[in-house]
Design a protein around this motif. Structure first.
Motif, short mmCIF file in Angstrom:
data_model
loop_
_atom_site.label_atom_id
_atom_site.label_comp_id
_atom_site.label_asym_id
_atom_site.label_seq_id
_atom_site.Cartn_x
_atom_site.Cartn_y
_atom_site.Cartn_z
N UNK A 265 0.82 -1.20 0.00
CA UNK A 265 0.00 0.00 0.00
C UNK A 265 0.85 1.25 0.00
N UNK A 266 1.98 1.18 -0.72
CA UNK A 266 2.90 2.31 -0.74
C UNK A 266 2.72 3.09 -2.04
N UNK A 267 3.43 4.21 -2.10
CA UNK A 267 3.40 5.04 -3.30
C UNK A 267 4.45 4.53 -4.29
N UNK A 268 4.14 4.63 -5.60
CA UNK A 268 5.17 4.29 -6.60
C UNK A 268 6.43 5.11 -6.37
N UNK A 269 7.58 4.47 -6.51
CA UNK A 269 8.85 5.17 -6.31
C UNK A 269 9.39 5.05 -4.89
N UNK A 270 8.54 4.66 -3.95
CA UNK A 270 8.98 4.51 -2.56
C UNK A 270 10.00 3.37 -2.45
N UNK A 271 10.97 3.54 -1.56
CA UNK A 271 11.97 2.48 -1.37
C UNK A 271 11.57 1.59 -0.19
N UNK A 272 11.81 0.31 -0.35
CA UNK A 272 11.46 -0.66 0.70
C UNK A 272 12.68 -1.51 1.03
N UNK A 273 12.72 -1.99 2.28
CA UNK A 273 13.64 -3.07 2.61
C UNK A 273 12.78 -4.29 2.94
N UNK A 274 13.07 -5.39 2.28
CA UNK A 274 12.29 -6.61 2.47
C UNK A 274 13.14 -7.69 3.11
N UNK A 275 12.53 -8.48 3.96
CA UNK A 275 13.20 -9.65 4.53
C UNK A 275 12.84 -10.86 3.67
N UNK A 276 13.85 -11.66 3.40
CA UNK A 276 13.62 -12.92 2.68
C UNK A 276 14.41 -14.00 3.42
N UNK A 277 13.69 -14.99 3.97
CA UNK A 277 14.36 -16.05 4.73
C UNK A 277 15.07 -17.01 3.77
N UNK A 278 16.21 -17.57 4.20
CA UNK A 278 17.01 -18.44 3.30
C UNK A 278 16.27 -19.68 2.78
N UNK A 279 15.30 -20.18 3.56
CA UNK A 279 14.60 -21.38 3.11
C UNK A 279 13.44 -21.06 2.16
N UNK A 280 13.20 -19.76 1.92
CA UNK A 280 12.09 -19.36 1.05
C UNK A 280 12.57 -19.02 -0.36
N UNK A 281 13.70 -19.59 -0.74
CA UNK A 281 14.26 -19.32 -2.07
C UNK A 281 14.48 -20.66 -2.78
N UNK A 336 19.67 -20.23 -11.14
CA UNK A 336 18.60 -19.24 -10.97
C UNK A 336 17.99 -19.37 -9.57
N UNK A 337 17.63 -18.22 -9.01
CA UNK A 337 17.03 -18.21 -7.67
C UNK A 337 15.67 -17.52 -7.74
N UNK A 338 14.66 -18.16 -7.14
CA UNK A 338 13.30 -17.59 -7.15
C UNK A 338 12.75 -17.50 -5.74
N UNK A 339 12.58 -16.27 -5.23
CA UNK A 339 11.98 -16.12 -3.90
C UNK A 339 10.52 -16.55 -3.90
N UNK A 340 10.10 -17.20 -2.83
CA UNK A 340 8.68 -17.46 -2.65
C UNK A 340 8.01 -16.12 -2.38
N UNK A 341 7.03 -15.74 -3.20
CA UNK A 341 6.47 -14.38 -3.11
C UNK A 341 5.78 -14.16 -1.77
N UNK A 342 5.16 -15.20 -1.24
CA UNK A 342 4.43 -15.06 0.03
C UNK A 342 5.39 -14.79 1.18
N UNK A 343 6.68 -15.11 0.99
CA UNK A 343 7.63 -14.99 2.10
C UNK A 343 8.29 -13.62 2.17
N UNK A 344 8.04 -12.76 1.18
CA UNK A 344 8.62 -11.42 1.23
C UNK A 344 7.87 -10.58 2.25
N UNK A 345 8.64 -9.79 3.01
CA UNK A 345 8.00 -9.01 4.07
C UNK A 345 8.80 -7.74 4.32
N UNK A 346 8.15 -6.61 4.24
CA UNK A 346 8.84 -5.33 4.42
C UNK A 346 9.12 -5.06 5.90
N UNK A 347 10.31 -4.52 6.19
CA UNK A 347 10.65 -4.13 7.57
C UNK A 347 11.01 -2.65 7.61
N UNK A 348 10.97 -2.09 8.83
CA UNK A 348 11.35 -0.68 9.03
C UNK A 348 12.84 -0.54 8.84
#
Ligand code: ADP
Ligand code: MG
Length: 348
Positions: A265-281, A336-348
């Motif tokens: 629910x962010x604005x286009x252009x906004x920067x995010x930091x996402x967490x991706x766990x090692x087992x979700x790739x 090739x590496x593919x993150x599980x999309x459900x496992x992406x999660x934005x952090x502060x």
């Protein structure tokens, strides 16, 4: 319940300066719940627990048991029992006398003491060593005495401060299962301090993650792991990759030039930091979202642990399940590496 609890100490190192050991901590623990205070050494866990026990006076804020404000109630009238890392067993008293010590102080009738002691010694497995002296006990047995001595008081709140730190790894695993089973069986509301994330994950209804005197997040083990609120929480609990991303629209982000689906629910252009766990790739030799080169590969039995260089993005840790030893991708291999999309999660 604690409300906006603060503890300020005079700095032992620089006179005139303050150390805020606990900053504005608020928390509500339900009856029968086991809540863990988790965080690195020095983050304020012991200070928070000691304020609840009454050994330390809050600088400001409130402590309530039920509806009753406890701030001005003496420790021995708070109906809380504490179990320490250092057991604090009296060496000159037998196991039995250690266990019933608090009841004798309360001048409880002898037959009542006897009755409670029999029950508590049985559930903590101490019955057959009642007459031993503490120096004839192993570390695990001493910890059981400390535990028995606390629960025989039938406290409203049980407080543990790193109770298993002095035990070896195997005994620690066993004792934490015992403590959890006993706590559930007796239904005692419990606060448990540890710096060990695995211990916290394995025994808690909920975990309170602390950092520098501040509560960073409160949640179930699952919530804390899957939806860490901050970078600190993500790194302290489990392993984490952090991805820099730019929002393209409400369901797409750009990670190093690759479009990835991430509902936001962010604005286009906004920067995010996402967490991706090692087992979700997921890894594949011939197709996937990100081009990668294997930098390091380790066969660990149940998993393979990789360090990958992701083109245009940086390094990712990846844990792959069920590696056949021959199926390990060798260093230098392009995959090739593919993150599980459900496992992406934005952090502060
Ligand atoms: P933890 O139990 O998480 O390791 P503590 O609650 O023991 O952390 O300590 C939190 C902070 O408060 C630390 O910086 C510690 O040095 C400081 N502190 C604790 N007790 C005192 C004290 N009596 N006087 C001054 N500083 C203290
Ligand atoms: Mg401590």
């Amino acid at each position: 319940q604690i409300r906006n609890l603060v503890k300020r100490f005079d700095s032992p190192d620089s006179p005139g300066q303050s150390v805020f050991a606990v900053r504005n901590a608020s928390l509500e623990v339900a009856p029968g719940e086991l809540v863990t205070l988790l965080g690195p050494s020095g983050c304020g866990k012991t200070t928070l627990l000691r304020m609840i026990a009454g050994f330390e006076e809050p600088t400001s804020g409130d402590i309530l048991f039920g509806d009753r404000r406890m701030n001005d109630v003496a420790p021995n009238r708070r109906d809380a029992a504490m179990v320490f890392q250092s057991y604090a067993i009296f060496p000159h008293l037998s196991v039995y006398e250690n266990v019933v010590f608090g009841l004798r102080l309360k001048k409880m009738p002898a037959d009542e003491i006897q009755k409670r002691a029999e029950r508590v010694m049985a559930i903590t497995g101490l019955t057959h060593m009642a007459n031993r002296s503490p120096n004839q006990l192993s570390g695990g047995q001493q910890q059981r005495v400390a535990l028995a001595r606390a629960i025989i008081m039938e406290p409203r709140v049980l407080l543990f401060d790193e109770p298993l730190s002095n035990l070896d790894a195997k005994l620690r695993d066993q004792m934490r299962v015992e403590i959890r089973e006993l706590q559930q069986r007796l239904g005692i509301t419990t606060l448990y301090v540890t710096h060990d994330q695995i211990e916290a994950m394995s025994i808690s209804d909920r975990i309170v993650v602390m950092n520098g005197g501040v509560i960073e997040q409160i949640g179930t083990p699952r919530e804390i792991y899957a939806r860490p609120a901050t970078r600190f929480v993500a790194e302290f609990i489990g392993k984490a990759n952090f991805l820099k991303a730019i929002v393209l629209d409400g369901e797409t982000i750009d990670v190093g030039g690759v479009k990835v689906r991430y509902v936001n629910q962010r604005q286009p252009g906004e920067q995010l930091t996402l967490v991706l766990r090692p087992e979700a790739i997921a890894l594949s030799p011939d197709a996937g979202d990100f081009r990668a080169t294997v930098k390091r590969a380790m066969f660990l039995g149940n998993i393979a642990e990789y360090l990958l260089e992701i083109e245009g993005v940086g390094e990712w840790l990846v844990d792959s399940p069920n590696p056949g030893e021959s199926g390990l991708f060798q260093p230098g291999t392009r995959i090739y590496a593919s993150p599980s999309k459900a496992a992406l999660h934005a952090v502060e």
